[in-house]
Design an enzyme around this catalytic site. Structure first.
Site, PDB file in Angstrom:
ATOM      1  N   HIS A 171       0.820  -1.227   0.000  1.00  0.00           N
ATOM      2  CA  HIS A 171       0.000   0.000   0.000  1.00  0.00           C
ATOM      3  C   HIS A 171       0.851   1.273   0.000  1.00  0.00           C
ATOM      4  CE1 HIS A 171      -3.178  -2.787   1.083  1.00  0.00           C
ATOM      5  NE2 HIS A 171      -2.534  -3.136   2.177  1.00  0.00           N
ATOM      6  N   SER A 229       1.595  -0.411  -5.421  1.00  0.00           N
ATOM      7  CA  SER A 229       0.704  -0.649  -4.299  1.00  0.00           C
ATOM      8  C   SER A 229       0.181  -2.075  -4.394  1.00  0.00           C
ATOM      9  CB  SER A 229      -0.446   0.352  -4.330  1.00  0.00           C
ATOM     10  OG  SER A 229      -1.008   0.479  -3.052  1.00  0.00           O
ATOM     11  N   SER A 236      -5.629   1.670  -2.394  1.00  0.00           N
ATOM     12  CA  SER A 236      -4.955   2.045  -1.153  1.00  0.00           C
ATOM     13  C   SER A 236      -3.888   3.129  -1.289  1.00  0.00           C
ATOM     14  CB  SER A 236      -4.321   0.797  -0.512  1.00  0.00           C
ATOM     15  OG  SER A 236      -3.313   0.281  -1.348  1.00  0.00           O
ATOM     16  N   ASP A 288       3.100  -7.564   0.318  1.00  0.00           N
ATOM     17  CA  ASP A 288       1.985  -7.459   1.254  1.00  0.00           C
ATOM     18  C   ASP A 288       0.785  -8.144   0.609  1.00  0.00           C
ATOM     19  OD1 ASP A 288      -0.139  -6.787   2.873  1.00  0.00           O
ATOM     20  OD2 ASP A 288       0.406  -4.683   3.080  1.00  0.00           O
ATOM     21  N   GLU A 301       4.350  -9.102   4.586  1.00  0.00           N
ATOM     22  CA  GLU A 301       3.727  -8.255   5.606  1.00  0.00           C
ATOM     23  C   GLU A 301       2.499  -8.855   6.292  1.00  0.00           C
ATOM     24  OE1 GLU A 301       4.635  -5.251   6.636  1.00  0.00           O
ATOM     25  OE2 GLU A 301       2.807  -4.311   7.397  1.00  0.00           O
ATOM     26  N   ASN A 341       4.701 -10.865   9.341  1.00  0.00           N
ATOM     27  CA  ASN A 341       3.413 -10.777  10.035  1.00  0.00           C
ATOM     28  C   ASN A 341       3.469 -11.380  11.433  1.00  0.00           C
ATOM     29  OD1 ASN A 341       0.395 -10.294   9.954  1.00  0.00           O
ATOM     30  ND2 ASN A 341       0.434 -12.476  10.385  1.00  0.00           N
ATOM     31  N   LYS A 398       4.376  -7.163  15.133  1.00  0.00           N
ATOM     32  CA  LYS A 398       3.566  -6.873  13.942  1.00  0.00           C
ATOM     33  C   LYS A 398       2.125  -7.298  14.206  1.00  0.00           C
ATOM     34  CE  LYS A 398       1.736  -6.738   9.788  1.00  0.00           C
ATOM     35  NZ  LYS A 398       0.349  -7.174   9.533  1.00  0.00           N
ATOM     36  N   ASP A 413      -0.168  -4.134  14.802  1.00  0.00           N
ATOM     37  CA  ASP A 413      -0.759  -3.597  13.561  1.00  0.00           C
ATOM     38  C   ASP A 413      -2.154  -4.185  13.339  1.00  0.00           C
ATOM     39  OD1 ASP A 413      -1.413  -4.060  10.746  1.00  0.00           O
ATOM     40  OD2 ASP A 413       0.591  -3.442  10.161  1.00  0.00           O
ATOM     41  N   ASN A 414      -2.237  -5.526  13.296  1.00  0.00           N
ATOM     42  CA  ASN A 414      -3.515  -6.170  13.006  1.00  0.00           C
ATOM     43  C   ASN A 414      -4.551  -5.805  14.069  1.00  0.00           C
ATOM     44  OD1 ASN A 414      -1.341  -7.377  11.669  1.00  0.00           O
ATOM     45  ND2 ASN A 414      -2.343  -9.345  11.455  1.00  0.00           N
ATOM     46  N   CYS A 421      -6.134  -1.873  13.275  1.00  0.00           N
ATOM     47  CA  CYS A 421      -7.531  -1.999  12.825  1.00  0.00           C
ATOM     48  C   CYS A 421      -8.485  -1.376  13.839  1.00  0.00           C
ATOM     49  CB  CYS A 421      -7.893  -3.456  12.567  1.00  0.00           C
ATOM     50  SG  CYS A 421      -7.034  -4.130  11.120  1.00  0.00           S
ATOM     51  N   HIS A 425      -7.627  -9.118   3.723  1.00  0.00           N
ATOM     52  CA  HIS A 425      -6.768  -8.671   2.623  1.00  0.00           C
ATOM     53  C   HIS A 425      -7.447  -8.656   1.253  1.00  0.00           C
ATOM     54  CE1 HIS A 425      -2.931  -7.398   1.056  1.00  0.00           C
ATOM     55  NE2 HIS A 425      -3.185  -8.181   0.019  1.00  0.00           N
ATOM     56  N   HIS A 477      -3.636   2.339   8.688  1.00  0.00           N
ATOM     57  CA  HIS A 477      -3.270   2.475  10.097  1.00  0.00           C
ATOM     58  C   HIS A 477      -2.432   3.741  10.336  1.00  0.00           C
ATOM     59  CE1 HIS A 477      -4.696  -1.499  10.297  1.00  0.00           C
ATOM     60  NE2 HIS A 477      -3.575  -2.173  10.435  1.00  0.00           N
ATOM     61  N   SER A 512       5.547  -2.338  12.474  1.00  0.00           N
ATOM     62  CA  SER A 512       5.535  -3.287  11.353  1.00  0.00           C
ATOM     63  C   SER A 512       6.738  -3.070  10.446  1.00  0.00           C
ATOM     64  CB  SER A 512       4.265  -3.085  10.515  1.00  0.00           C
ATOM     65  OG  SER A 512       3.134  -3.152  11.331  1.00  0.00           O
ATOM     66  N   GLN A 526      10.014  -5.033   8.916  1.00  0.00           N
ATOM     67  CA  GLN A 526      10.311  -5.173   7.481  1.00  0.00           C
ATOM     68  C   GLN A 526      11.766  -4.792   7.196  1.00  0.00           C
ATOM     69  OE1 GLN A 526       9.014  -6.507   4.961  1.00  0.00           O
ATOM     70  NE2 GLN A 526       6.793  -6.489   5.128  1.00  0.00           N
TER      71      GLN A 526
HETATM   72  P1  NAI Z   1      -6.243 -14.463  11.984  1.00  0.00           P
HETATM   73  O1  NAI Z   1      -5.926 -15.781  11.384  1.00  0.00           O
HETATM   74  O2  NAI Z   1      -5.628 -14.054  13.272  1.00  0.00           O
HETATM   75  O3  NAI Z   1      -7.829 -14.301  12.157  1.00  0.00           O
HETATM   76  C1  NAI Z   1      -8.788 -14.735  11.248  1.00  0.00           C
HETATM   77  C2  NAI Z   1      -9.910 -15.383  12.067  1.00  0.00           C
HETATM   78  O4  NAI Z   1     -11.021 -15.680  11.216  1.00  0.00           O
HETATM   79  C3  NAI Z   1      -9.474 -16.723  12.687  1.00  0.00           C
HETATM   80  O5  NAI Z   1      -9.653 -16.687  14.093  1.00  0.00           O
HETATM   81  C4  NAI Z   1     -10.364 -17.754  12.021  1.00  0.00           C
HETATM   82  O6  NAI Z   1     -10.698 -18.813  12.884  1.00  0.00           O
HETATM   83  C5  NAI Z   1     -11.584 -16.921  11.625  1.00  0.00           C
HETATM   84  N1  NAI Z   1     -12.362 -17.449  10.513  1.00  0.00           N
HETATM   85  C6  NAI Z   1     -11.925 -18.086   9.389  1.00  0.00           C
HETATM   86  N2  NAI Z   1     -12.964 -18.411   8.593  1.00  0.00           N
HETATM   87  C7  NAI Z   1     -14.078 -17.947   9.208  1.00  0.00           C
HETATM   88  C8  NAI Z   1     -15.455 -17.958   8.861  1.00  0.00           C
HETATM   89  N3  NAI Z   1     -15.904 -18.537   7.737  1.00  0.00           N
HETATM   90  N4  NAI Z   1     -16.324 -17.388   9.729  1.00  0.00           N
HETATM   91  C9  NAI Z   1     -15.908 -16.824  10.887  1.00  0.00           C
HETATM   92  N5  NAI Z   1     -14.604 -16.778  11.253  1.00  0.00           N
HETATM   93  C10 NAI Z   1     -13.707 -17.337  10.426  1.00  0.00           C
HETATM   94  O7  NAI Z   1      -5.897 -13.399  10.858  1.00  0.00           O
HETATM   95  P2  NAI Z   1      -5.728 -11.804  11.063  1.00  0.00           P
HETATM   96  O8  NAI Z   1      -4.306 -11.495  11.327  1.00  0.00           O
HETATM   97  O9  NAI Z   1      -6.765 -11.346  11.995  1.00  0.00           O
HETATM   98  O10 NAI Z   1      -6.012 -11.291   9.586  1.00  0.00           O
HETATM   99  C11 NAI Z   1      -7.301 -11.373   8.980  1.00  0.00           C
HETATM  100  C12 NAI Z   1      -7.238 -10.760   7.578  1.00  0.00           C
HETATM  101  O11 NAI Z   1      -6.965  -9.377   7.678  1.00  0.00           O
HETATM  102  C13 NAI Z   1      -6.142 -11.331   6.682  1.00  0.00           C
HETATM  103  O12 NAI Z   1      -6.607 -11.362   5.348  1.00  0.00           O
HETATM  104  C14 NAI Z   1      -5.023 -10.315   6.821  1.00  0.00           C
HETATM  105  O13 NAI Z   1      -4.119 -10.379   5.746  1.00  0.00           O
HETATM  106  C15 NAI Z   1      -5.815  -9.043   6.887  1.00  0.00           C
HETATM  107  N6  NAI Z   1      -5.184  -7.869   7.517  1.00  0.00           N
HETATM  108  C16 NAI Z   1      -5.684  -6.654   7.155  1.00  0.00           C
HETATM  109  C17 NAI Z   1      -5.196  -5.493   7.711  1.00  0.00           C
HETATM  110  C18 NAI Z   1      -5.736  -4.185   7.288  1.00  0.00           C
HETATM  111  O14 NAI Z   1      -5.138  -3.161   7.580  1.00  0.00           O
HETATM  112  N7  NAI Z   1      -6.854  -4.109   6.607  1.00  0.00           N
HETATM  113  C19 NAI Z   1      -4.129  -5.520   8.735  1.00  0.00           C
HETATM  114  C20 NAI Z   1      -3.709  -6.850   9.089  1.00  0.00           C
HETATM  115  C21 NAI Z   1      -4.236  -7.974   8.508  1.00  0.00           C
END
Ligand code: NAI
Length: 469
Positions: free
Chosen positions: A55, A78, A83, A133, A194, A219, A224, A228-229, A233, A339, A392, A400, A404
């Protein structure tokens, strides 16, 4: 590709603003600034080409200028069509810190063009190192190598518009040089990844024996994903929803899908505004955590008719289906902070003849469904915090991006096998340490007797590998 093109950004006139905004970030990014001071004179990345697919925000601009100070020769794109912050991209281009191919609101064709431009230096060579990322740059190279081994793969029927753009890019590259990706992959020293979704892809490649170069999973540094997550968020979800809709959150029913690191931050944020928060989970541990934090843990079936706002945080596929959207209340808000956009079945809205779209403003669409009711979809189902707001805040991104930076130095100077690694706990603790002073945190020092009693060195690391924070 026109390799004489130095940059492609929306508006170079925004560079001055971008630079002022970067200057404001300096105090909030102590880890990055300390990395510049510590490693800048040594130039551990000198002579190395670094490509970034991440991003293109102000915080990323600060990372780019840090890597530049460490000696890198950079090209950037990006990792999401919505983004880019155009003033950040303009500043990077104007400062000649990196070649940059990124603007807010790229088409999918343009997105893959930008990625390939960032991967291809003017002499046709590729990078030594990648900052990824979500894994799109890594995927382009891996899929490219596969297609060069078996060109019939290029003729497969794409399953959707997104895959079509991706295949078109691979075909175009193949025409110019049928060995482009194979040569590129052979030279790469490594990638630092990332996010959760990108890391997931890397472990899949490793398990299948298909990984082509070493990778560092940034990650899963504690500094991180547990910051960050979570805390990122916690602030940027609300920012995205508010800038897009100005909706009052207090009293609303918000349904958070997934209670991992991102979901925990989102649920806590919405509760902080006075929303009534429901959580869905598939994992009993996370479901229990949510319940014991006081959230109602439900299924989509229970929640679908009650929710005012739906937020997907799973990194999974089709968590909100077309049938679900048909059952929602009128003008329910639907968004995703995971993501990729396929957490929401956007194809249902876009392909079903019964659904019609009214664009309210960029990244805010009101879809009228077969139910006769409407829903408001943010950022076309892509990451709402980066599509509708600016991602963020700098402070958390400093954590984060210090990871990196350390990962890039490791890959440049270390001798890694073709596997997925994480950074050491010592480095993780160091990243945290660099962020304490800004918050006036005073750390207690162990006595020698105490250190011996709990079997850790006085100077750390303080926890065993199995500790979960
Ligand atoms: P995580 O693995 O810690 O959490 C995902 C959760 O979703 C898990 O607890 C899992 O059991 C649950 N899950 C999976 N399938 C499901 C379903 N069908 N129904 C309900 N729950 C379900 O992953 P994290 O770190 O929380 O990341 C989640 C997403 O967010 C990823 O795609 C990651 O890349 C993205 N992300 C986005 C950010 C942003 O700034 N927008 C920042 C960091 C991560």
């Amino acid at each position: 590709l026109d390799l004489t093109l130095k940059n492609k950004v929306a508006d170079m006139g925004l560079a001055e603003w971008g630079n002022k905004d970067m200057q404001l970030s300096e105090l909030e990014m102590p880890g990055l600034m300390a990395s510049r001071a510590k490693y800048g004179p040594e130039k551990p990345l000198a002579g190395l080409k670094v490509m970034g697919s991440l991003h293109m925000t102000i915080q990323t601009a600060m990372l780019i200028e840090t890597l530049k100070e460490l000696g890198a020769d950079l090209r950037w794109a990006s990792c999401n069509i919505f983004s880019t912050q155009d003033h950040a991209a303009a500043a990077i281009a104007a400062n000649e810190s990196s070649a940059v191919f990124a603007w807010k609101g790229e088409t999918l064709e343009e997105y893959w063009w930008c990625t390939e431009m960032a991967l291809t230096w003017p002499d046709g060579s590729g990078p030594d190192l990648i900052v990824d990322d979500g894994g799109d740059a890594t995927m382009l190279i891996h899929e490219g190598v596969k297609a060069e081994k078996d060109p019939s793969l290029l003729d497969r029927e794409p399953s959707n518009a997104e895959e079509k753009c991706f295949l078109d890019r691979l075909k175009a590259a193949y025409k110019v040089d049928p060995q482009k990706w194979t040569k590129m992959a052979a030279k790469i020293k490594g990638v630092s990844e990332e996010t959760t979704t990108g890391v997931h892809r890397l472990y899949q490649l490793e398990a299948a024996g298909e990984l082509l170069f070493p990778a560092i999973n940034v990650n899963d540094s504690v500094t991180k994903s547990k910051f960050d997550n979570l805390y990122g968020c916690q602030e940027s979800l609300a920012d995205g929803i508010k800038r897009a809709t100005d909706i009052m959150l207090a009293g609303k029913v918000v349904v958070v899908f997934g209670y991992g690191d991102v979901g925990k931050g989102c649920a806590r944020s919405m509760r902080g505004y006075g929303a009534r928060v429901m959580v869905t989970e598939i994992d009993p541990i996370c479901a229990l955590q949510a319940a014991m934090e006081g959230f109602e843990v439900v299924t989509m079936e229970d929640a679908v008719g009650k929710g005012d706002i739906f937020v997907t945080c799973t990194g999974n596929y089709h968590v909100i289906t077309g049938a679900d959207m048909e059952k929602m209340k009128d003008e329910a808000i639907v968004c995703n902070i995971g993501h990729f956009d396929n957490e929401i079945d956007m194809a249902y809205l876009e392909s079903d003849e019964g659904c019609t779209c009214l664009n309210i403003k960029p990244q805010v669409d009101k879809w009228t469904l077969n139910s006769g009711r409407s829903i408001i979809v943010l950022a076309e189902g892509r990451l709402v915090n980066l599509g509708c707001a600016t991602g963020h805040p700098s402070f958390v991104m400093s954590n984060s991006f210090t990871n990196q930076t350390l990962a890039q130095i490791e890959l440049a100077t270390g001798n890694y096998d073709v596997k997925v690694y994480t950074l050491s706990k010592k480095m993780d603790e160091e990243v945290a340490r660099l962020h304490l002073e800004r918050l006036s945190v005073k750390l207690t020092t162990l006595t020698k007797e105490q250190a011996d009693y709990i079997s850790v060195p006085v100077e750390g690391p303080y926890k065993a590998e199995h500790y979960r924070y």
